[in-house]
Design an enzyme around this catalytic site. Structure first.
Site, PDB file in Angstrom:
ATOM      1  N   LYS A 184     -18.931  21.007  -1.773  1.00 54.17           N
ATOM      2  CA  LYS A 184     -18.819  22.394  -2.277  1.00 54.17           C
ATOM      3  C   LYS A 184     -20.118  22.803  -2.969  1.00 54.17           C
ATOM      4  CE  LYS A 184     -16.700  23.130  -6.424  1.00 54.17           C
ATOM      5  NZ  LYS A 184     -17.621  23.893  -7.281  1.00 54.17           N
ATOM      6  N   ASN A 185     -20.653  21.911  -3.787  1.00 53.94           N
ATOM      7  CA  ASN A 185     -21.834  22.275  -4.587  1.00 53.94           C
ATOM      8  C   ASN A 185     -23.128  22.291  -3.775  1.00 53.94           C
ATOM      9  OD1 ASN A 185     -20.097  22.510  -6.671  1.00 53.94           O
ATOM     10  ND2 ASN A 185     -20.874  20.772  -7.865  1.00 53.94           N
ATOM     11  N   ARG A 189     -18.183  31.080 -10.447  1.00 51.27           N
ATOM     12  CA  ARG A 189     -19.430  30.924 -11.191  1.00 51.27           C
ATOM     13  C   ARG A 189     -20.631  31.005 -10.248  1.00 51.27           C
ATOM     14  NH1 ARG A 189     -22.124  30.674 -16.196  1.00 51.27           N
ATOM     15  NH2 ARG A 189     -23.879  29.293 -15.955  1.00 51.27           N
ATOM     16  N   CYS A 195     -14.375  28.344 -13.628  1.00 49.17           N
ATOM     17  CA  CYS A 195     -13.463  27.521 -14.426  1.00 49.17           C
ATOM     18  C   CYS A 195     -13.636  27.775 -15.907  1.00 49.17           C
ATOM     19  CB  CYS A 195     -13.732  26.035 -14.156  1.00 49.17           C
ATOM     20  SG  CYS A 195     -12.885  25.410 -12.724  1.00 49.17           S
ATOM     21  N   ARG A 218     -20.209  29.583 -20.732  1.00 45.22           N
ATOM     22  CA  ARG A 218     -21.145  29.269 -19.637  1.00 45.22           C
ATOM     23  C   ARG A 218     -22.202  30.365 -19.579  1.00 45.22           C
ATOM     24  NH1 ARG A 218     -17.649  26.864 -14.642  1.00 45.22           N
ATOM     25  NH2 ARG A 218     -19.649  26.024 -14.027  1.00 45.22           N
ATOM     26  N   PRO A 219     -23.128  30.347 -20.535  1.00 44.83           N
ATOM     27  CA  PRO A 219     -24.149  31.401 -20.570  1.00 44.83           C
ATOM     28  C   PRO A 219     -25.137  31.272 -19.415  1.00 44.83           C
ATOM     29  CG  PRO A 219     -24.588  29.744 -22.255  1.00 44.83           C
ATOM     30  CD  PRO A 219     -23.312  29.345 -21.588  1.00 44.83           C
ATOM     31  N   ASP A 244     -28.508  32.073 -20.040  1.00 45.31           N
ATOM     32  CA  ASP A 244     -29.793  32.290 -20.724  1.00 45.31           C
ATOM     33  C   ASP A 244     -30.952  31.492 -20.100  1.00 45.31           C
ATOM     34  OD1 ASP A 244     -28.292  30.125 -21.629  1.00 45.31           O
ATOM     35  OD2 ASP A 244     -29.437  29.966 -23.484  1.00 45.31           O
ATOM     36  N   ASP A 258     -18.269  16.484 -13.439  1.00 44.18           N
ATOM     37  CA  ASP A 258     -17.208  16.860 -12.496  1.00 44.18           C
ATOM     38  C   ASP A 258     -16.251  15.705 -12.192  1.00 44.18           C
ATOM     39  OD1 ASP A 258     -18.193  19.388 -12.410  1.00 44.18           O
ATOM     40  OD2 ASP A 258     -19.076  19.256 -10.414  1.00 44.18           O
ATOM     41  N   ARG A 301      -9.685  25.706  -5.062  1.00 42.78           N
ATOM     42  CA  ARG A 301     -11.055  26.235  -5.127  1.00 42.78           C
ATOM     43  C   ARG A 301     -12.054  25.232  -4.555  1.00 42.78           C
ATOM     44  NH1 ARG A 301     -13.181  26.689 -10.396  1.00 42.78           N
ATOM     45  NH2 ARG A 301     -14.977  26.544  -9.057  1.00 42.78           N
TER      46      ARG A 301
HETATM   47  C1  UD1 Z   1     -23.038  23.219 -11.377  1.00 44.63           C
HETATM   48  C2  UD1 Z   1     -21.899  22.776 -10.491  1.00 44.63           C
HETATM   49  C3  UD1 Z   1     -20.730  22.271 -11.347  1.00 44.63           C
HETATM   50  C4  UD1 Z   1     -21.221  21.165 -12.275  1.00 44.63           C
HETATM   51  C5  UD1 Z   1     -22.444  21.614 -13.061  1.00 44.63           C
HETATM   52  C6  UD1 Z   1     -23.058  20.506 -13.891  1.00 44.63           C
HETATM   53  C7  UD1 Z   1     -22.056  24.144  -8.517  1.00 44.63           C
HETATM   54  C8  UD1 Z   1     -21.443  25.196  -7.674  1.00 44.63           C
HETATM   55  N1  UD1 Z   1     -21.447  23.879  -9.678  1.00 44.63           N
HETATM   56  O1  UD1 Z   1     -22.562  24.284 -12.186  1.00 44.63           O
HETATM   57  O2  UD1 Z   1     -19.725  21.766 -10.473  1.00 44.63           O
HETATM   58  O3  UD1 Z   1     -20.175  20.853 -13.179  1.00 44.63           O
HETATM   59  O4  UD1 Z   1     -23.464  22.109 -12.171  1.00 44.63           O
HETATM   60  O5  UD1 Z   1     -23.371  19.418 -13.099  1.00 44.63           O
HETATM   61  O6  UD1 Z   1     -23.034  23.534  -8.142  1.00 44.63           O
HETATM   62  N2  UD1 Z   1     -26.083  26.401 -19.381  1.00 44.63           N
HETATM   63  C9  UD1 Z   1     -26.610  27.214 -20.368  1.00 44.63           C
HETATM   64  N3  UD1 Z   1     -27.391  28.262 -19.974  1.00 44.63           N
HETATM   65  C10 UD1 Z   1     -27.657  28.527 -18.671  1.00 44.63           C
HETATM   66  C11 UD1 Z   1     -27.135  27.680 -17.665  1.00 44.63           C
HETATM   67  C12 UD1 Z   1     -26.339  26.621 -18.052  1.00 44.63           C
HETATM   68  O7  UD1 Z   1     -26.386  26.996 -21.555  1.00 44.63           O
HETATM   69  O8  UD1 Z   1     -28.383  29.503 -18.405  1.00 44.63           O
HETATM   70  C13 UD1 Z   1     -25.202  25.282 -19.763  1.00 44.63           C
HETATM   71  C14 UD1 Z   1     -23.791  25.507 -19.206  1.00 44.63           C
HETATM   72  O9  UD1 Z   1     -23.046  26.335 -20.077  1.00 44.63           O
HETATM   73  C15 UD1 Z   1     -23.269  24.110 -19.134  1.00 44.63           C
HETATM   74  C16 UD1 Z   1     -24.507  23.291 -18.774  1.00 44.63           C
HETATM   75  O10 UD1 Z   1     -25.634  24.096 -19.129  1.00 44.63           O
HETATM   76  O11 UD1 Z   1     -22.772  23.722 -20.377  1.00 44.63           O
HETATM   77  C17 UD1 Z   1     -24.593  22.927 -17.298  1.00 44.63           C
HETATM   78  O12 UD1 Z   1     -24.631  24.105 -16.509  1.00 44.63           O
HETATM   79  P1  UD1 Z   1     -25.283  24.153 -15.070  1.00 44.63           P
HETATM   80  O13 UD1 Z   1     -26.025  22.885 -14.798  1.00 44.63           O
HETATM   81  O14 UD1 Z   1     -26.014  25.438 -14.948  1.00 44.63           O
HETATM   82  O15 UD1 Z   1     -24.001  24.174 -14.152  1.00 44.63           O
HETATM   83  P2  UD1 Z   1     -23.583  25.192 -13.017  1.00 44.63           P
HETATM   84  O16 UD1 Z   1     -24.731  25.556 -12.158  1.00 44.63           O
HETATM   85  O17 UD1 Z   1     -22.760  26.282 -13.618  1.00 44.63           O
END
Ligand code: UD1
Length: 418
Positions: free
Chosen positions: A22-23, A92, A116, A121-122, A124, A304, A396
């Site tokens: 999926k990812n 997301r 989820c 989940r910002p 920034d 995950d 999902r």
């Molecule tokens: C992706 C995966 C998800 C996995 C996650 C971490 C997909 C579709 N989803 O999610 O299954 O659990 O990686 O391995 O590939 N964060 C910030 N600011 C940002 C971006 C992220 O604070 O701008 C924080 C998030 O809130 C979270 C952490 O960083 O706590 C990890 O997020 P991120 O690596 O971006 O995960 P996703 O891309 O959402």
């Protein structure tokens, strides 16, 4: 509305075929808008997140077609750089569209993503990175409004290796006039797979899998066919289920080294593992003793898999301590596991698990994708009947999961709630 009904106590035995990840698939679908030619994603899983991503692509004017298990995407008709809330709130990964839209239209308006409920989940890190590349970003209560004339040749250092931010910054830089350097990027195999996909369309991206990626700008990308990597989280979910039920499993279409539990000899003293011609054989030998572990960005223990591991530890022969360092609030499912008799205390971001001899079936609610699949694992070993509601969370990310477990001998069925 549907629910799963499981009657626990059956050992899993047999063969399972793992889906494409999926990812890996979701970013590849988003990346398909970077070319005006057809992209074919082979063996695309039929999961709800993929269907929601198709809706987003179609809303932009992109042509999407299933040909059996292959997904054909053609963005030659793309005519819009705006995605509304009713589409982004479903997943997301909708945020992955931002970088591609910027590359195609030099502008994008996209509502903040849903997904989820596992803590704040910002975005920034995405925004800071894009701004460093010269993108102007305006945030309203609901939307991100971005515009760029030409992406700057910059060095961007992420404060955390966010998977999503890495994806967006790659997409935004693909047609830069020179080169962009991204530092402290995500190193997940799915990121490497995305880079392989983009390079197969003519992109010039170097360093995938390391913490520094260099993107040399190209004028355009062409179409192509691509088979994404298998889903390592799905594979490990089946490994955990096999250990929990004391079973025997053959996993097809998987690569040993990508499966965390096998690569790290996680279950060394619990099961026998063999690997031949792309087939992994696992035979559970004795009960799991418990563990102390923290989640973290790749190559650390994947967040995950955290809920599946906590569930395994709930029936381990010993105590465990599991710390969640990636997401803020990823223990919602624990209250559901406790209804089945699990002894787990959560203190901030750490779960303290006392293994119990047995779980007993109950009515429970899936709270999120991975927490939901963990309730299936618990139901497989619980005495009596476990009913799981809100299974749309599980659908999902897992295709036909009830059929796969049934084929392995589990007593699980899906029922409509009237
Ligand atoms: C992706 C995966 C998800 C996995 C996650 C971490 C997909 C579709 N989803 O999610 O299954 O659990 O990686 O391995 O590939 N964060 C910030 N600011 C940002 C971006 C992220 O604070 O701008 C924080 C998030 O809130 C979270 C952490 O960083 O706590 C990890 O997020 P991120 O690596 O971006 O995960 P996703 O891309 O959402």
């Amino acid at each position: 509305m549907e629910k799963f009904i499981i009657n626990g106590g059956k050992k899993l035995e047999g063969k399972v075929e793992i889906e494409s990840a999926k990812n890996a698939v979701l970013p590849i679908m988003a990346g398909a808008i970077l070319t005006d030619e057809e992209v074919i994603i082979r063996k695309c899983p039929k999961i709800a997140d993929v269907f929601n991503m198709i809706k987003i692509l179609e809303s932009l004017g992109v042509k999407v077609l299933w040909q059996e298990n292959n997904l054909l995407i053609n963005a030659c008709t793309i005519n819009k750089a705006e995605i509304s809330k009713n589409l982004t709130e479903a997943l997301r990964s909708s945020i992955f569209m931002l970088g591609g839209l910027l590359s195609r239209f030099n502008k994008a308006k996209i509502s903040f993503p849903g997904g989820c409920k596992i803590g704040k989940r910002p975005v920034d890190i995405h925004i800071e990175g894009l701004q460093k590349l010269g993108v102007s970003v305006e945030e309203t209560e609901e939307d991100l409004i971005c515009a760029v004339d030409k992406v700057k040749n910059e060095k961007v250092c992420l404060r955390f290796p966010s998977v999503g931010a890495t994806i967006n910054l790659i997409f935004a830089s693909i047609f830069c006039n020179g080169s962009v350097e991204l530092i402290n990027v995500a190193r997940e195999p799915e990121i490497v797979n995305l880079i392989d996909f983009l390079n197969s369309l003519g992109a010039k991206i170097y360093g995938g899998g390391s913490s520094k990626i260099v993107i040399k700008g190209v004028k355009k990308l062409h179409g192509g066919e691509f088979t994404p990597i298998f889903d390592r989280i799905e594979a490990d979910t089946f490994v955990f289920a096999t250990i929990m039920t004391g079973g025997k499993l053959e996993i097809y279409n998987s690569f040993y080294k990508n499966i965390y539990s096998l690569r790290n000899k996680f279950f060394n003293n619990t099961c026998k593992v063999g690997y031949k011609n792309g087939i992994i054989c696992i035979k559970a030998d004795c009960s799991f003793k418990g563990i102390k572990i923290s989640t973290g960005p790749y190559p650390n223990f994947p967040t995950d898999l955290q809920s599946q591991l906590t569930t395994l530890c709930a029936v381990a022969n010993g105590n465990s301590v599991i710390k969640e360092t990636v997401f803020e609030n990823r223990f919602l499912y624990v209250e559901e596991l406790k209804k089945l008799g699990a002894k787990i205390k959560v203190n901030n971001n750490t779960a303290f698990v006392k293994g119990v001899k047995k779980l007993v079936g109950e009515e429970v609610n899936a709270t999120d994708l991975r927490g939901g699949v963990s309730l299936i694992l618990a139901g497989l070993v619980a005495e009596g009947q476990t009913n799981i509601n809100n299974i749309y969370h599980i659908q999902r990310g897992y295709a036909n999961i009830e059929n796969k477990f049934s084929m392995l001998g589990a007593n699980i069925k899906k029922e409509f709630i009237t």
